[in-house]
Design a protein around this motif. Structure first.
Motif, PDB file in Angstrom:
ATOM      1  N   ASP A  11       0.865  -1.177   0.000  1.00 28.38           N
ATOM      2  CA  ASP A  11       0.000   0.000   0.000  1.00 28.38           C
ATOM      3  C   ASP A  11       0.901   1.226   0.000  1.00 28.38           C
ATOM      4  OD1 ASP A  11      -1.791   2.033   0.369  1.00 28.38           O
ATOM      5  OD2 ASP A  11      -2.828   1.097   2.066  1.00 28.38           O
ATOM      6  N   GLU A  15      -1.064   8.303   2.058  1.00 28.23           N
ATOM      7  CA  GLU A  15      -1.970   8.431   3.199  1.00 28.23           C
ATOM      8  C   GLU A  15      -1.166   8.227   4.475  1.00 28.23           C
ATOM      9  OE1 GLU A  15      -5.127   9.198   3.144  1.00 28.23           O
ATOM     10  OE2 GLU A  15      -5.645   8.910   1.040  1.00 28.23           O
ATOM     11  N   LYS A  20      -4.092   3.787   6.583  1.00 27.31           N
ATOM     12  CA  LYS A  20      -3.790   2.548   5.862  1.00 27.31           C
ATOM     13  C   LYS A  20      -4.110   1.334   6.730  1.00 27.31           C
ATOM     14  CE  LYS A  20      -0.078   4.422   3.001  1.00 27.31           C
ATOM     15  NZ  LYS A  20       1.326   4.240   2.609  1.00 27.31           N
TER      16      LYS A  20
END
Length: 73
Positions: A11, A15, A20
């Motif tokens: 990921d 963010e 996450k």
């Protein structure tokens, strides 16, 4: 991880880590491996398990052994 026949996803969204983690929990991802600056410097990973939370910092080899043990159960 591929060397140990463990698949995963990265990921790399822009963010915050907390978001996450929340997103991974909602997607019911069983394990999250967090690698930040400190972990990279020390050659470790922070491990989180869905439903249990933070399992602490460990070497990748230790996580692989833990994961394979849990997968065999």
């Amino acid at each position: 991880m591929e060397n140990h026949d463990i698949s995963g996803q990265i990921d790399d969204r822009n963010e915050k880590t907390g978001k996450k983690i929340r997103d991974a929990e909602l997607k019911k991802i069983p394990f999250m491996l967090v690698v930040g600056e400190n972990e990279e410097k020390e050659g470790t990973i922070s491990v989180r398990r869905r439903g249990e939370g933070d399992l602490g910092v460990m070497k990748l080899e230790d996580f692989v052994a833990y994961f394979k043990k849990e997968a065999a159960i």
